[in-house]
Design a protein around this motif. Structure first.
Motif, short mmCIF file in Angstrom:
data_model
loop_
_atom_site.label_atom_id
_atom_site.label_comp_id
_atom_site.label_asym_id
_atom_site.label_seq_id
_atom_site.Cartn_x
_atom_site.Cartn_y
_atom_site.Cartn_z
N GLY A 164 0.82 -1.20 0.00
CA GLY A 164 0.00 0.00 0.00
C GLY A 164 0.86 1.25 0.00
O GLY A 164 2.08 1.20 0.21
N ARG A 196 -8.80 -5.56 5.42
CA ARG A 196 -7.42 -6.02 5.38
C ARG A 196 -7.09 -6.88 6.60
O ARG A 196 -6.39 -7.90 6.47
CB ARG A 196 -6.48 -4.81 5.32
N LYS A 243 -11.95 -0.42 4.74
CA LYS A 243 -10.88 -1.14 4.06
C LYS A 243 -9.90 -1.72 5.07
O LYS A 243 -9.36 -2.81 4.87
CB LYS A 243 -10.16 -0.17 3.11
N VAL A 279 -3.42 1.33 4.64
CA VAL A 279 -4.77 1.16 4.09
C VAL A 279 -5.58 2.42 4.34
O VAL A 279 -5.65 2.91 5.48
CB VAL A 279 -5.49 -0.05 4.72
#
Length: 453
Positions: free
Chosen positions: A29, A101, A97, A92
């Motif tokens: 990320g 994750r 989200k 993230v």
């Protein structure tokens, strides 16, 4: 016999050699730009850090597999979380989200415990069980017709007609399979490429097609379904584990089927071939090319007034996955005003990042929910934000945010909303939390803030 055995186990051994040894970057990320921004204007809020505990329940903050940094970076709207594991650091954006994750991190560890060899062995075992189950399934489908047959001649025709049900539907499956082949050919033929570049592109499509036929994609989807995860997740660490097991399962099964089927083993080989043909018939009967979904979705878009350019743009936009794109179109179908659907789709097509795309999707889902409740009589046309008009002429603007601050960027949005409501009845529905300063300033403009969790 050794030669026949080799035919059986070479594909199996190939599947067993698939491992998760490929190296992935430690950081997954994008890191946020965490340089604190000073107040651009008096009485304004700036980007900066917020307490993670205010947004994630305690059970999500820490486990034996992960640790969430106590501070998340807020850009004025969305939070970016730093999640640590033994092997990777994930950044993230978005609270939902982050939860996704963390769930994937837990599932990744479960999958790591599954041996490639054992998975392959189970696949072989299931294939042998299938040798028994398929004939039973084939015969049971004809049982009712056999019972109803009145003459010996009728009974003689029962079994062929039963198999005929499968065969009669092969045409549709073959047609769809043909579309896949045609798409592989046309995608290369129409591409602006040459030499090895085209060969590489064709190889990618063909390899994907082979994986589909051998069942790799199906096995991967089943794993995702069993853990309620997105098959198009951008979590490369998790997807690697899914692929490892899907390859082992599908290629081992295919290896046994091809090996035994053509090894000329007495009784077993003919049975494997016969069952294989029947299973393939069932597969082709149900096979539908993935492009068919797009064709149906594009037909809906056209009905809503979306032009071809915009339609192509939303399918080429990497901010959407097939999952979120389908969710978007399904959400639009729940909004009563077809013209407004087309307008929102046009807005969605311009989303530059996954975070923006998912934020818009959350807003549209909320708008659709309000519309289906019967409280909405219309929408504000050509507004950059989705704004609904209630039956008592109140304006509602949903805003998806982890933590919405009063910033120079958000102030004009509130001003524009208020200017559209001459009667002063406006509400901002924050799908998340809003700061005290945002609520106070919105109230000064005459807008009521409602937090929706």
């Amino acid at each position: 016999m050794k030669k026949n055995a080799l035919k059986i186990f070479v594909p199996l051994l190939a599947a067993l050699t698939i491992t998760a040894c490929a190296s992935l970057p430690e950081v997954q990320g994008e890191r946020p730009i965490t340089a604190r921004v000073e107040h651009a204007q008096p009485d304004m809020e700036a980007s900066g850090f917020v307490s993670t505990a205010n947004f994630l329940p305690k059970k999500w903050l820490k486990s034996k597999l992960h640790y969430v940094d106590p501070q998340a970076f807020n850009d004025g709207v969305a939070n970016t979380y730093r999640i640590e594991t033994a092997d990777h650091t994930y950044f993230v954006q978005g609270t939902n989200k982050a939860k996704t994750r963390i769930h994937e991190i837990e599932v990744t560890e479960l999958l790591k415990q599954r041996s490639t060899a054992i998975t392959a062995a189970k696949s072989v075992g299931n294939k042998m069980i299938n040798l028994v189950e398929t004939p039973v399934r084939a015969v049971s489908g004809t049982k009712e017709r056999f019972r109803k047959a009145k003459t010996v001649g009728d009974k003689f025709m029962v079994i062929p007609s039963g198999l005929g049900q499968i065969i009669s539907n092969l045409g549709n499956g073959l047609k769809e399979l043909g579309k896949t082949g045609l798409r592989i050919i046309s995608s290369t033929a129409s591409a602006q490429c040459s030499g090895l570049e085209c060969a590489k592109q064709a190889g990618t499509d063909i390899f994907s097609g082979v994986n589909s036929v051998l069942g790799k994609h199906t096995q991967a989807r089943r794993l995702h379904q069993s853990f309620s995860t997105d098959a198009y997740s951008d979590n490369k660490v998790y997807q690697r584990e899914v692929d490892r097991l899907a390859y082992a399962n599908s290629y081992s099964s295919a290896g046994l089927k091809l090996g035994v089927g053509w090894a000329n083993i007495y009784i077993l080989s003919p049975l494997m071939k016969g069952v294989g043909y029947y299973n393939n018939g069932e597969f082709l009967e149900q096979y539908e090319d993935a492009s068919e979904y797009r064709i149906r979705e594009e037909a809906d878009l056209k009905d809503w007034g979306v032009d071809k350019k915009t339609s192509d743009e939303i399918y080429a936009n990497h901010a959407y996955t097939p999952t979120t794109r389908t969710r978007l179109i399904q959400t639009m179908s729940k909004i009563g005003n077809a013209q407004y659907r087309g307008y929102l789709i046009t807005q969605a097509a311009s989303s530059k990042t996954t975070a923006i795309a998912e934020s818009r999707l959350s807003v549209y889902e909320y708008i659709a929910k309000l519309d289906q409740s019967g409280m909405i009589k219309g929408f504000v046309a050509k507004s950059p934000s989705a704004i609904a008009i209630t039956n008592n002429d109140k304006l509602i603007m949903p805003f998806a945010a982890d933590y919405l601050k009063w910033t120079p960027a958000i102030k004009p949005v509130v001003e524009d909303l208020v200017s559209l409501a001459p009667n002063g009845k406006t509400e901002i529905h924050v799908l998340g939390k809003a700061s005290s300063l945002f609520k106070a300033n919105a109230a000064k403009y005459g807008a009521r803030v409602v937090e929706v969790f």
